[in-house]
Design a protein around this motif. Structure first.
Motif, PDB file in Angstrom:
ATOM      1  N   ASN A 324      38.978 -46.443  21.846  1.00 49.13           N
ATOM      2  CA  ASN A 324      39.355 -45.075  21.078  1.00 49.13           C
ATOM      3  C   ASN A 324      38.621 -43.881  21.244  1.00 49.13           C
ATOM      4  OD1 ASN A 324      41.088 -46.139  18.619  1.00 49.13           O
ATOM      5  ND2 ASN A 324      39.680 -47.716  18.733  1.00 49.13           N
ATOM      6  N   ALA A 327      40.502 -42.475  24.536  1.00 50.28           N
ATOM      7  CA  ALA A 327      41.848 -41.848  24.087  1.00 50.28           C
ATOM      8  C   ALA A 327      41.730 -40.811  23.163  1.00 50.28           C
ATOM      9  CB  ALA A 327      42.513 -42.944  22.901  1.00 50.28           C
ATOM     10  N   LEU A 472      40.674 -43.829  30.696  1.00 47.42           N
ATOM     11  CA  LEU A 472      41.561 -45.115  30.720  1.00 47.42           C
ATOM     12  C   LEU A 472      42.316 -45.124  31.911  1.00 47.42           C
ATOM     13  CD1 LEU A 472      42.254 -44.949  27.099  1.00 47.42           C
ATOM     14  CD2 LEU A 472      40.640 -46.071  27.622  1.00 47.42           C
ATOM     15  N   GLY A 476      45.301 -48.230  26.588  1.00 47.43           N
ATOM     16  CA  GLY A 476      44.947 -47.577  25.249  1.00 47.43           C
ATOM     17  C   GLY A 476      44.599 -48.329  24.179  1.00 47.43           C
TER      18      GLY A 476
END
Length: 504
Positions: A324, A327, A472, A476
């Motif tokens: 998180n 992202a 990443l 995700g």
């Protein structure tokens, strides 16, 4: 009876004509009682769940569904209180959480669930509170805040080794499997703190440690043990070589159990061995009082419990948190800025006590805990014989009750836009959101390792985000997919990130 043998037609006929019809009749009568005359008969829920425990077995074992996710649909259909087994209720209102799991309640655990965590006796598998407290109190000094602060250098050592392995990936131009990396780190931290020896999982090439693969492979067996305890007993009696032959992927798990068994025997037969550890371990705590020393198997079960509990919860939070963070560029930038200010010189690693004072890092960790939940299956309790008021209803004594953490953490009235990852909610909230962060549970039987858990979370996220620029690699947050096996059991794709060392 003359001439009657197990193979004879007469014996098989006796089974078919006598025992089997009796069992069917008993089951039918019991189902009718459960549906119409049981003390919980007035509570709504699926008829099959009310009639028999086999409904949950069908959902979890045969359909391989997540009970905690199934419960969401049931509450949408039946309301705030749902009967999910003949003698079990599940609650949807978050307020029920504090009515069940609060410091005043000394309710028994429901052994239908908790027996799966040990072959004999461990802190988690003792139903009554007074006995469980005595057992729990033995380990409390090891996990006290004072001891965790004193032992935090061992956590940092494990993180340093993890970073060395990440550096090897960078030199070889390879992405890092963040799931494997922090599972390895978590298991090494637990072993180092609890047993004064490391499994050296963080040094394995590509973080492909056999013990991690085995712990992951073993998790789905827990729901089978839950509903078929006889299978658990048979497996516990099975020699390790046979278990590994049947399921080769459990070789690392078998070796870990043997290592812990050998340590237990060494600690109990050779007092000098404990002195050679040069740090407190669970063996020191359990062997202090000669009158209360558990059996070898019981102490081994305690050790295995610490490994399982300490590995999954911490690593899940770190891994999902990293997904998180990466992202969301704004979250990453703000977190990096705070860490650079608190940790300006990369060679001078800050202590846990310094890191826990950082407001945004703290908010990120709380949000990571909220979105990974800790335990996701309802931690069931037995209502005392006098009964109790829960969610405005009287619940008869002897009833089994529970509420999944997910019904608290994803409640929109408490956490607006609950499915979104928003660390700012912990900084901007006017209310006390900490009351509703239940990843470590609440009440007298809350997580024993909470202090070590917080230490590991602060130091892991800080080391990773401060030391590296991360991106990443084709994944995700939506790839964090899990199945409910008491804890969230990850079933998604490889979680890969690209890393580069930060120099400032």
């Amino acid at each position: 009876m003359p001439g009657l043998s197990l193979e004879s037609p007469d014996f098989l006929s006796l089974i078919w004509k006598g025992v089997l019809p009796s069992w069917v009749l008993y089951s039918a009568v019991k189902a009718v009682y459960n549906l119409y005359f049981h003390p919980l008969a007035r509570f709504p829920g699926p008829k099959l769940a009310a009639a028999s425990d086999w409904w949950q077995a069908y959902i979890e074992v045969f359909k391989a569904e997540s009970l905690s996710k199934k419960l969401v649909k049931l509450h949408e259909e039946f309301g705030d209180i749902v009967r999910v087994a003949p003698n079990e209720l599940h609650f949807a209102k978050p307020s029920a959480y504090h009515e069940i799991y609060n410091v005043k309640n000394r309710w028994d655990r429901d052994m239908k669930l908790y027996h799966i965590f040990a072959d004999e006796v461990s802190t988690l598998t003792i139903p009554d509170y007074p006995t469980a407290k005595k057992r729990r109190d033995i380990s409390i000094p090891l996990f006290s805040r004072k001891n965790v602060i004193e032992m935090q250098h061992l956590v940092q050592q494990c993180l340093d080794t993890t970073c060395e392995n990440i550096d090897k990936h960078i030199k070889e131009g390879k992405s890092v499997n963040i799931y494997k990396a922090f599972r390895c780190c978590a298991v090494d931290i637990v072993f180092t703190i609890c047993f004064a020896r490391s499994m050296n999982a963080t040094s394995e090439p590509d973080f492909s440690a056999p013990v991690i693969a085995s712990l992951h492979a073993a998790m789905p067996v827990t729901v089978i043990f839950k509903h078929f305890p006889m299978i658990q007993k048979l497996v516990s009696m099975m020699p390790a070589w046979l278990l590994v032959n049947l399921r080769p992927e459990l070789d690392g798990y078998a070796k870990m159990r043997k290592m812990l068994t050998d340590q237990v025997k060494e600690a109990k037969t050779n007092p000098q061995a404990l002195a050679d550890y040069h740090q407190p371990t669970i063996y020191h705590e359990f062997l202090k009082d000669p009158k209360n020393i558990p059996s070898d198997k019981s102490l081994r079960d305690e050790a295995v419990l610490f490994v399982n509990a300490g590995t999954d919860t911490a690593s899940n939070t770190i891994i999902a948190g990293v997904l998180n963070i990466l992202a969301n560029p704004e979250i990453l930038a703000r977190l990096q800025q705070e860490l650079v200010e608190a940790w300006p010189n990369l060679d001078n690693v800050p202590r846990f006590e310094q890191l826990e004072k950082l407001p945004y890092l703290t908010a990120v960790l709380k949000e990571s805990l909220r979105t990974t939940h800790g335990v996701v299956q309802p931690m069931t309790r037995v209502v005392p014989k006098e009964g109790a008021q829960i969610s405005g209803r009287f619940i008869p004594g002897g009833s089994v009750v529970g509420i999944s953490n997910t019904f608290v953490h994803l409640n929109e009235d408490i956490f607006r836009d609950a499915c979104a990852f928003k660390p700012e909610r912990w900084l901007d909230s006017e209310g006390d959101l900490d009351t509703w962060l239940v990843a470590f549970s609440k009440g007298p039987r809350s997580c024993l390792g909470i202090n070590l858990g917080w230490c590991e979370l602060y130091m892991s996220i800080a080391n990773l985000v401060r030391r590296y620029d991360l991106k990443l690699d084709g994944v995700g947050p939506s790839d964090w997919v899990w199945r409910d096996l008491y804890l969230p059991h990850f079933v998604g794709p490889d979680l890969m990130v690209k890393a580069q060392r930060r120099t400032v």
